[in-house]
Write a protein that holds these residues in place. Structure first.
Motif, PDB file in Angstrom:
ATOM      1  N   ASP A 364       0.829  -1.198   0.000  1.00 43.71           N
ATOM      2  CA  ASP A 364       0.000   0.000   0.000  1.00 43.71           C
ATOM      3  C   ASP A 364       0.862   1.246   0.000  1.00 43.71           C
ATOM      4  O   ASP A 364       0.571   2.230  -0.688  1.00 43.71           O
ATOM      5  N   LEU A 365       1.887   1.175   0.779  1.00 48.99           N
ATOM      6  CA  LEU A 365       2.771   2.343   0.844  1.00 48.99           C
ATOM      7  C   LEU A 365       3.410   2.601  -0.505  1.00 48.99           C
ATOM      8  O   LEU A 365       3.518   3.733  -0.968  1.00 48.99           O
ATOM      9  N   SER A 370       3.647   5.788  -5.424  1.00 52.41           N
ATOM     10  CA  SER A 370       3.507   5.863  -6.872  1.00 52.41           C
ATOM     11  C   SER A 370       2.414   6.840  -7.265  1.00 52.41           C
ATOM     12  O   SER A 370       2.586   7.667  -8.164  1.00 52.41           O
ATOM     13  N   VAL A 371       1.316   6.727  -6.571  1.00 53.04           N
ATOM     14  CA  VAL A 371       0.200   7.610  -6.883  1.00 53.04           C
ATOM     15  C   VAL A 371       0.621   9.067  -6.718  1.00 53.04           C
ATOM     16  O   VAL A 371       0.332   9.916  -7.566  1.00 53.04           O
ATOM     17  N   LEU A 581     -12.628   8.863   0.426  1.00 51.41           N
ATOM     18  CA  LEU A 581     -12.723   7.772  -0.529  1.00 51.41           C
ATOM     19  C   LEU A 581     -11.373   7.519  -1.165  1.00 51.41           C
ATOM     20  O   LEU A 581     -10.549   8.400  -1.274  1.00 51.41           O
ATOM     21  N   PRO A 582     -11.176   6.295  -1.559  1.00 48.37           N
ATOM     22  CA  PRO A 582      -9.894   5.969  -2.177  1.00 48.37           C
ATOM     23  C   PRO A 582      -9.682   6.769  -3.464  1.00 48.37           C
ATOM     24  O   PRO A 582     -10.629   7.059  -4.196  1.00 48.37           O
ATOM     25  N   LEU A 583      -8.466   7.049  -3.711  1.00 49.47           N
ATOM     26  CA  LEU A 583      -8.150   7.820  -4.903  1.00 49.47           C
ATOM     27  C   LEU A 583      -7.959   6.904  -6.090  1.00 49.47           C
ATOM     28  O   LEU A 583      -7.477   5.796  -5.966  1.00 49.47           O
ATOM     29  N   LYS A 584      -8.324   7.435  -7.204  1.00 47.70           N
ATOM     30  CA  LYS A 584      -8.026   6.694  -8.409  1.00 47.70           C
ATOM     31  C   LYS A 584      -7.604   7.717  -9.440  1.00 47.70           C
ATOM     32  O   LYS A 584      -8.314   8.682  -9.707  1.00 47.70           O
ATOM     33  N   ILE A 585      -6.477   7.528  -9.997  1.00 48.81           N
ATOM     34  CA  ILE A 585      -6.006   8.489 -10.977  1.00 48.81           C
ATOM     35  C   ILE A 585      -6.311   7.962 -12.371  1.00 48.81           C
ATOM     36  O   ILE A 585      -5.950   6.846 -12.716  1.00 48.81           O
TER      37      ILE A 585
END
Length: 602
Positions: A364-365, A370-371, A581-585
């Motif tokens: 996750d880290l 990366s994100v 909320l989780p991020l999504k690129i």
DNA sequence: GAGTTTGAAACT
DNA sequence: CAGTTTCAAACTC
């Protein structure tokens, strides 16, 4: 043992202020021969710096390292030569003060409020009570002295570690510092390299820290409180020169102390310790060459054992807390304060397992990093495009003028775009926060192109992302020297924007973690309550709805909210209502001027 | 509570 | 810097 010359004795007399002549008499008449004392005191006759003024004087403090509820050494500015220069104050003087230290010693507990011979009058003390007899509490043997505090309520004999003997005390401090300038510094330093991977493995409190000097234990296996590392609840490190060390990560003997059904059985634990030391438990197979076993980063620890087992007392938790702060204390003239430690609320028999233990995985880290890197590169791209567009519109002169006067506006515009991109649409209040932060941005552009941390991060994350991005005009080219291709200002604008975005995202992630932790705690609480017969709790719970859940569960979750304050948006960026909320690129469409496509998974 | 063990600090 | 002594805490009985 060398003879003390007359000269030295003369120095002794000359150094000691007149007011201390009585004290000298005391010295001579004490149970320690005068010459020996003179040697022990090692008076230097420098008569100069005094303890509180020494930059290195801090409460190294075993108090600080362990049980102390907080002691602060304060220097009086007005009277630098005053014997009262050093004032020992309990931090956060709200009464009642926590119980006197040394909860681990029944012996001293029983003594703690008893009048003794010549120590200062008894009162509740913030530090361990010493029992010194021959050192006059003016050597590091004395824990009070070593901690930088006056003896107060101790059971010491012929104590000079008090206000009345401030002069000799100062001399002793000076001597001690001459011998070892770090004598009063914390012995346990933070370790920046502590790995936490085994936290889950054991599921207990992780102690980060490293003994600065390391221990030199020979017989205790570093599994008894003789060992300073063990006492501080840290693992032995490469600094140690111990023999037959069993206080290392993965040590079966060590784990045997803290595991199993008997984990809370003190007798068992001590037995295990003894067995471990004598080799009766396990066969770790280690040759006991300390070096081979030293971990690189301090790690898991869970308290010493024995009668005074920390499993039943809070001191170890204090230590954990102190360890964390001790590393920072080096920059402060004062020992780290430990006020309101969340762990100091009282003794606990329970081992602590982080609520996030199962939530954060190494992968996750990595993904998070990366994100963030992708995000920054996108921001840079957008800004680059933006800039090149504006260049086309404005003539070069205007552009150059704008760079001095209209910079803030431009920057603000860019930030707004990025913020929009990040959060979709932000509400007004959020925007105002955002704007207020922007008001400083252009100044920051000049004064603080980029924080070292960010620079380092970018250097670390480096290259593949940025280089791969192949930014059009190089404005965001990843150059750790922050030099060259573009004017500094626009480059740093990009960096600032990137930094802002990264920090915002990181904050969001932390908030998310907090929420998850809360959820988990709520679950656990509900479960435990239902086990005790409160069956209705679990029905109220739904699994993934964030903060709102704190209202449920009969007030139990209320405490959660208190214990885990959410990280505020601060002055970074607009706060999106869906921040949890989780991020999504999403991929950025070519030729798009606006924001990076950041969406949120629902 | 007395005696022993232990390891850091002090000293040579 | 290594070896020895001193010291006080930790530990045992």
């Amino acid at each position: 043992m060398g003879e003390v010359g007359n000269q030295e004795m003369d120095n002794l007399s000359s150094v000691i202020p007149q007011t201390d002549s009585v004290e000298l008499g005391n010295v001579v008449s004490s149970d320690v021969p005068a010459k020996k004392l003179a040697r022990q005191l090692d008076f230097t006759g420098t008569g100069g710096a005094v303890l509180p003024e020494h930059p290195h004087f801090q409460s190294r403090s075993r108090c600080q390292e362990s049980e102390s509820p907080a002691v602060m050494v304060v220097q009086s500015q007005s009277q630098p030569q005053s014997p009262q220069q050093l004032v020992v104050l309990p931090i956060g003087t709200k009464a009642p003060l926590p119980p006197a230290r040394k909860p681990d010693s029944p012996k001293s507990r029983s003594r703690s409020n008893v009048e003794t011979k010549d120590a200062t009058p008894k009162k509740q003390k913030q530090c361990k009570l010493c029992n010194c007899k021959h050192s006059r509490c003016l050597k590091l043997y004395c824990e009070c002295f070593a901690s930088g505090v006056y003896c107060d309520g101790c059971n010491c004999t012929n104590c000079h570690n008090n206000v009345e003997h401030e002069a000799s005390r100062r001399e002793a401090v000076e001597t001690t510092l001459e011998r070892n300038p770090n004598a009063f510094r914390p012995k346990i330093a933070n370790s920046p390299h502590g790995t936490r991977e085994s936290r889950d493995e054991i599921g207990e409190l992780v102690m980060l820290g490293k003994h600065n000097k390391g221990c030199h234990c020979k017989k205790s296996g570093c599994l008894k409180k003789y060992c300073e590392c063990f006492q501080a609840n840290i693992l032995c490190s490469e600094n140690c020169k111990c023999m037959d060390c069993k206080n290392f990560e993965g040590s079966e003997e060590r784990q045997a102390l803290f595991h199993g059904d008997h984990a809370n059985n003190i007798a068992y634990i001590q037995q295990a310790a003894n067995a471990a030391i004598t080799g009766a438990i396990g066969s770790s197979g280690y040759a006991c060459l300390p070096v081979s076993k030293k971990r690189k980063g301090p790690e898991l620890g869970f308290g010493p054992v024995g009668k005074d087992s920390p499993l039943n007392s809070i001191p170890q938790l204090h230590q954990a807390n102190n360890i964390m702060s001790s590393g920072m204390s080096t920059s402060s003239p004062f020992p780290a304060a430990h006020v309101g430690s969340p762990v100091a609320s009282g003794p606990s028999k329970f081992s602590f397992r982080s609520l996030l233990a199962d939530l954060i995985q190494p992968n996750d880290l990595k993904e998070l990093c990366s994100v963030l890197v992708v995000l920054t590169s996108e921001v840079a791209k957008i800004q680059a495009e933006q800039r090149s567009d504006e260049k086309q519109i404005n003539d070069p002169q205007q552009t150059s003028r704008a760079s001095s006067s209209g910079d803030g506006v431009q920057h603000q515009k860019a930030e707004e775009k990025a913020a929009d991109g990040e959060c979709g649409s932000s509400n007004q209040s959020d925007r105002s926060v955002h704007d207020s932060s922007n008001s400083n941005s252009s100044d920051m552009t000049r004064a603080r192109p980029m924080s070292p941390g960010t620079l380092a991060l970018m250097c670390d994350e480096q290259d593949t992302m940025f280089m791969g991005a192949g930014l059009a005009d190089g404005s965001a080219a990843h150059d750790c020297n922050t030099s060259s291709h573009v004017p500094d200002r626009s480059l740093s604008e990009v960096y600032i924007e990137q930094e802002r975005i990264v920090l915002t995202k990181f904050r969001d992630c932390l908030n998310k973690l907090i929420t998850l932790g809360e959820i988990k705690e709520t679950k656990l609480t509900s479960r435990s309550e239902s086990e005790v017969g409160n069956q209705n709790q679990s029905n109220n719970f739904t699994s993934n709805s964030g903060c709102q859940q704190r209202s449920i569960s009969n007030g139990v979750v209320k405490n959660v909210a208190l214990s885990a304050p959410r990280i505020p948006p601060a002055c970074t960026a607009a706060h999106h209502p869906n921040n949890d909320l989780p991020l999504k690129i999403l991929p950025v469409p070519k030729n798009r001027k606006s924001k990076p496509q950041i969406d949120r998974e629902v």
